[in-house]
Motif scaffolding. Structure first.
Motif, PDB file in Angstrom:
ATOM      1  N   LEU A   1      75.617  75.050-113.628  1.00  0.00           N
ATOM      2  CA  LEU A   1      74.318  75.456-113.079  1.00  0.00           C
ATOM      3  C   LEU A   1      74.479  76.050-111.682  1.00  0.00           C
ATOM      4  CD1 LEU A   1      72.129  72.426-114.233  1.00  0.00           C
ATOM      5  CD2 LEU A   1      71.974  74.783-115.064  1.00  0.00           C
ATOM      6  N   GLU A   2      75.367  75.457-110.891  1.00  0.00           N
ATOM      7  CA  GLU A   2      75.596  75.958-109.535  1.00  0.00           C
ATOM      8  C   GLU A   2      76.151  77.386-109.565  1.00  0.00           C
ATOM      9  OE1 GLU A   2      78.163  74.745-105.519  1.00  0.00           O
ATOM     10  OE2 GLU A   2      78.129  73.437-107.300  1.00  0.00           O
ATOM     11  N   LYS A   3      77.099  77.651-110.452  1.00  0.00           N
ATOM     12  CA  LYS A   3      77.675  78.993-110.561  1.00  0.00           C
ATOM     13  C   LYS A   3      76.637  80.004-111.030  1.00  0.00           C
ATOM     14  CE  LYS A   3      82.316  77.241-111.532  1.00  0.00           C
ATOM     15  NZ  LYS A   3      83.372  77.071-112.568  1.00  0.00           N
ATOM     16  N   LEU A   4      75.801  79.597-111.977  1.00  0.00           N
ATOM     17  CA  LEU A   4      74.777  80.510-112.481  1.00  0.00           C
ATOM     18  C   LEU A   4      73.751  80.842-111.408  1.00  0.00           C
ATOM     19  CD1 LEU A   4      74.212  79.040-116.061  1.00  0.00           C
ATOM     20  CD2 LEU A   4      75.235  81.245-115.497  1.00  0.00           C
ATOM     21  N   GLN A   5      73.429  79.869-110.554  1.00  0.00           N
ATOM     22  CA  GLN A   5      72.495  80.120-109.456  1.00  0.00           C
ATOM     23  C   GLN A   5      73.096  81.082-108.438  1.00  0.00           C
ATOM     24  OE1 GLN A   5      71.688  76.125-108.147  1.00  0.00           O
ATOM     25  NE2 GLN A   5      69.770  76.006-109.305  1.00  0.00           N
ATOM     26  N   ILE A   6      74.387  80.912-108.136  1.00  0.00           N
ATOM     27  CA  ILE A   6      75.056  81.797-107.177  1.00  0.00           C
ATOM     28  C   ILE A   6      75.082  83.222-107.703  1.00  0.00           C
ATOM     29  CG2 ILE A   6      77.279  82.308-106.081  1.00  0.00           C
ATOM     30  CD1 ILE A   6      77.759  79.288-105.922  1.00  0.00           C
TER      31      ILE A   6
ATOM     32  N   SER B   1      72.312  84.663-112.568  1.00  0.00           N
ATOM     33  CA  SER B   1      72.198  84.922-114.010  1.00  0.00           C
ATOM     34  C   SER B   1      71.009  84.118-114.529  1.00  0.00           C
ATOM     35  CB  SER B   1      73.488  84.518-114.726  1.00  0.00           C
ATOM     36  OG  SER B   1      74.587  85.247-114.230  1.00  0.00           O
ATOM     37  N   MET B   2      69.822  84.676-114.351  1.00  0.00           N
ATOM     38  CA  MET B   2      68.600  83.912-114.553  1.00  0.00           C
ATOM     39  C   MET B   2      68.387  83.482-116.001  1.00  0.00           C
ATOM     40  SD  MET B   2      67.916  83.801-111.476  1.00  0.00           S
ATOM     41  CE  MET B   2      66.480  82.763-111.679  1.00  0.00           C
ATOM     42  N   ALA B   3      68.698  84.394-116.949  1.00  0.00           N
ATOM     43  CA  ALA B   3      68.481  84.049-118.360  1.00  0.00           C
ATOM     44  C   ALA B   3      69.397  82.912-118.790  1.00  0.00           C
ATOM     45  CB  ALA B   3      68.701  85.275-119.242  1.00  0.00           C
ATOM     46  N   LYS B   4      70.675  82.995-118.394  1.00  0.00           N
ATOM     47  CA  LYS B   4      71.615  81.931-118.739  1.00  0.00           C
ATOM     48  C   LYS B   4      71.290  80.649-117.987  1.00  0.00           C
ATOM     49  CE  LYS B   4      75.404  85.096-119.776  1.00  0.00           C
ATOM     50  NZ  LYS B   4      76.758  85.541-119.412  1.00  0.00           N
ATOM     51  N   LEU B   5      70.824  80.799-116.754  1.00  0.00           N
ATOM     52  CA  LEU B   5      70.428  79.631-115.977  1.00  0.00           C
ATOM     53  C   LEU B   5      69.283  78.891-116.658  1.00  0.00           C
ATOM     54  CD1 LEU B   5      70.711  77.956-113.392  1.00  0.00           C
ATOM     55  CD2 LEU B   5      69.105  79.532-112.282  1.00  0.00           C
ATOM     56  N   GLU B   6      68.321  79.635-117.174  1.00  0.00           N
ATOM     57  CA  GLU B   6      67.210  79.016-117.889  1.00  0.00           C
ATOM     58  C   GLU B   6      67.694  78.325-119.155  1.00  0.00           C
ATOM     59  OE1 GLU B   6      63.360  77.782-118.645  1.00  0.00           O
ATOM     60  OE2 GLU B   6      64.266  78.639-116.827  1.00  0.00           O
ATOM     61  N   LEU B   7      68.656  78.961-119.854  1.00  0.00           N
ATOM     62  CA  LEU B   7      69.225  78.374-121.064  1.00  0.00           C
ATOM     63  C   LEU B   7      69.879  77.030-120.761  1.00  0.00           C
ATOM     64  CD1 LEU B   7      70.183  78.627-124.064  1.00  0.00           C
ATOM     65  CD2 LEU B   7      72.200  79.806-123.171  1.00  0.00           C
ATOM     66  N   TYR B   8      70.675  76.972-119.697  1.00  0.00           N
ATOM     67  CA  TYR B   8      71.370  75.739-119.358  1.00  0.00           C
ATOM     68  C   TYR B   8      70.453  74.694-118.743  1.00  0.00           C
ATOM     69  CZ  TYR B   8      76.125  76.668-120.706  1.00  0.00           C
ATOM     70  OH  TYR B   8      77.253  76.863-121.453  1.00  0.00           O
ATOM     71  N   ARG B   9      69.379  75.128-118.125  1.00  0.00           N
ATOM     72  CA  ARG B   9      68.401  74.147-117.647  1.00  0.00           C
ATOM     73  C   ARG B   9      67.733  73.430-118.815  1.00  0.00           C
ATOM     74  NH1 ARG B   9      65.543  77.547-112.680  1.00  0.00           N
ATOM     75  NH2 ARG B   9      67.007  76.873-111.040  1.00  0.00           N
ATOM     76  N   LYS B  10      67.400  74.179-119.844  1.00  0.00           N
ATOM     77  CA  LYS B  10      66.820  73.557-121.044  1.00  0.00           C
ATOM     78  C   LYS B  10      67.818  72.596-121.692  1.00  0.00           C
ATOM     79  CE  LYS B  10      63.718  77.421-122.163  1.00  0.00           C
ATOM     80  NZ  LYS B  10      63.428  78.500-123.148  1.00  0.00           N
TER      81      LYS B  10
END
Length: 538
Positions: free
Chosen positions: A399-404, A407-416
């Protein structure tokens, strides 16, 4: 234990109910020391155990439903007493033989009809306070001369107070040694069960001279619907339902798999493997229980296969959660240098889980759990804790790497995905608390008819989590959905990707040419612009 006018010697449970301390000791000690092989309980020259002022042997414990009143059809098979089996619940004694030491037999008078008595006691757990008595600051199971003078029992017999509403229970069956004979054999007889409850069978010897007596033979326990113990009976229906659920999930996943076969990655093959293992696991357990219900014994072959598939499926499921948490298939094409560590953890978990499942299921039908299982639960629990810590640690990094990288779509996927895992962990902790309370407040399995909900919850939770993964990581024709991030995640290691995954080199150039034809630059595929393009597509 409480007798009218006697001394109180009880164990107070969490629900306020009192259980006789003698009965608790008998159950906890004997069940842990004597294994029962099947609903057809076999005894192979096994010894009686000294307890208090008696010697006894635990013959079995099962939840039994009351017999159903049914009109038997023609040509219905009957037992040895010519009673129809259809709809009947019973305990039947077959070829039960007692052998006393030869030197003890030679001391007897050849002309005496009875030179030693062995009693078979069948008691429902709620009537346990009617067995034995606290006397002179000690516990007694067998009657002595002092108690006999009080008129509560006969010398040399087990102390039993019959239930007022059911005078024939607890049930007492006696068999006597005759003259100098070393063996005494019980007649084939059937005790019909007309009241639903948890039943225990004990063989008790009160004569000290019969020390060293051995028992052989078997008893047959049957419920109205078959030989499955009452505690296990709902499990057969549960496995049938779960088999159907996995079959439906497998069909839906297969259709999606075929529709998007050009964009399949190795992660999708792992999800497919988990679904397939789940289908095989549930089907094997269903057939194992169905065979057990029909024959009265657990087939070792089917049980071994079912246990092995269960251990494999649990291992692969946890590894799937772990590699997804690491970003495999979405953030990185390989596990790189940690492949060996992940594999080692999986192998250790498989061995621990296999050992636990074998002890819990292979040849065991007793409705009362033994202590041996507890020693094997701890390693599995510790390994589960290792998986949980590693999974959430990996998720945090992902999640930290995706935020940096925004990558919003993938970040949303991993948040779910993270939220789903967090909810499952919270539910698991709450259910473990309930399970501990359930077992602590029911030490003698009096609530055996509700015990099936414990394993049912874990099966359902695992299935729901698998469905969530199938939805979140379903095959997609979106070219940026599973495009890998460049940078520090591209470690050297064994490639775990399949068709449709870009690693580098020649494959990367092919995808780049494909994206040019679609007027999408390589920056949109591998750079920061991929998420903007993906958001537009969505």
């Amino acid at each position: 234990m409480v007798l009218r006018g006697g001394i109180q010697c009880d164990l107070l449970l969490a629900n306020g109910r009192k259980i006789p301390i003698i009965f608790v000791l008998l159950v906890l000690i004997l069940v842990s020391e004597n294994g029962v092989r099947a609903s057809i309980h076999e005894y192979k020259n096994e010894a009686f155990i000294p307890r208090f002022n008696s010697f006894f042997f635990h013959g079995g414990s099962e939840g039994l439903y009351a017999s159903k009143v049914l009109d038997p059809p023609k040509n219905t098979p009957t037992d040895d007493n010519s009673k129809p089996l259809n709809g009947k619940s019973f305990i039947r004694f077959e070829s039960v033989t007692f052998r006393r030491p030869a030197e003890v037999a030679l001391k007897q008078n050849d002309y005496q009809q009875s030179t030693g008595v062995v009693e078979a006691i069948i008691v429902e757990v709620k009537d346990s306070d009617k067995i034995g008595r606290a006397y002179m600051n000690s516990n007694a199971i067998c009657c002595n001369r002092t108690l006999a003078k009080e008129g509560v029992c006969k010398v040399g017999e087990v102390i039993i107070r019959n239930s007022p509403d059911n005078p024939e229970w607890p049930k007492r069956l006696q068999v006597s040694f005759e003259g100098v004979n070393e063996e005494a054999k019980m007649d084939i007889q059937t005790v019909e069960i007309n009241r639903t409850g948890m039943y225990f069978l004990y063989f008790v010897v009160c004569d000290p001279e019969l020390k060293g007596t051995l028992i052989s033979g078997r008893t047959v326990w049957r419920n109205p619907e078959g030989y499955l113990p009452g505690k296990m009976a709902p499990m057969m229906k549960l496995y049938g339902f779960m088999s159907l659920a996995y079959l439906i999930l497998g069909l839906l996943w297969f259709l999606r798999f075929v529709q998007q076969w050009k964009d399949i990655i190795q992660l999708h093959y792992q999800i497919t493997a988990v679904i397939g293992l789940g289908m095989c696991e549930m089907a094997l357990w269903y057939f194992e229980y169905a065979n057990f219900n029909a024959t009265g014994s657990r087939p070792i072959g089917i049980t071994l296969w079912a246990v092995t598939f269960t251990a494999i499926k649990k291992t692969v499921s946890r590894l799937l959660l772990l590699v997804v948490s690491m970003g495999y298939g979405v953030m990185r094409p390989t596990l790189g240098g940690i492949t060996a560590k992940v594999t080692l953890l999986g192998m250790v978990y498989f061995m621990a889980s296999e050992a636990l499942e074998l002890v819990e299921h292979l040849g065991n039908i007793n409705d009362f759990a033994g202590k041996s299982r507890l020693f094997l639960v701890l390693p599995v629990a510790l390994l589960d804790a290792c998986f949980i810590v590693w999974i959430f640690s990996s998720l945090s990094k992902t999640l930290e790497k995706l935020q940096i990288r925004r990558s919003m779509a993938k970040l949303e996927l991993y948040r779910k995905f993270t939220n789903s895992l967090a909810i499952s962990i919270l539910l698991s902790v709450a259910w473990i608390g309930y399970e501990l309370y359930f077992n602590a407040s029911d030490p003698l399995s009096e609530s055996w008819r509700r015990a099936w909900i414990i394993p049912a919850f874990w099966m359902l939770l695992a299935f729901i989590l698998l469905v969530v993964i199938c939805i979140l990581f379903a095959p997609s024709n979106n070219p940026t959905r599973y495009a890998h991030e460049t940078g520090e995640d591209e470690e050297e290691g064994i490639s775990l990707t399949g068709a449709g995954v870009v690693v580098g080199g020649e494959l990367a150039s092919k995808v780049e040419r494909k994206e040019r034809k679609a007027s999408i630059t390589s920056d949109h595929v591998f750079g920061l612009g991929e998420d903007v393009e993906e958001d537009k597509r969505e």
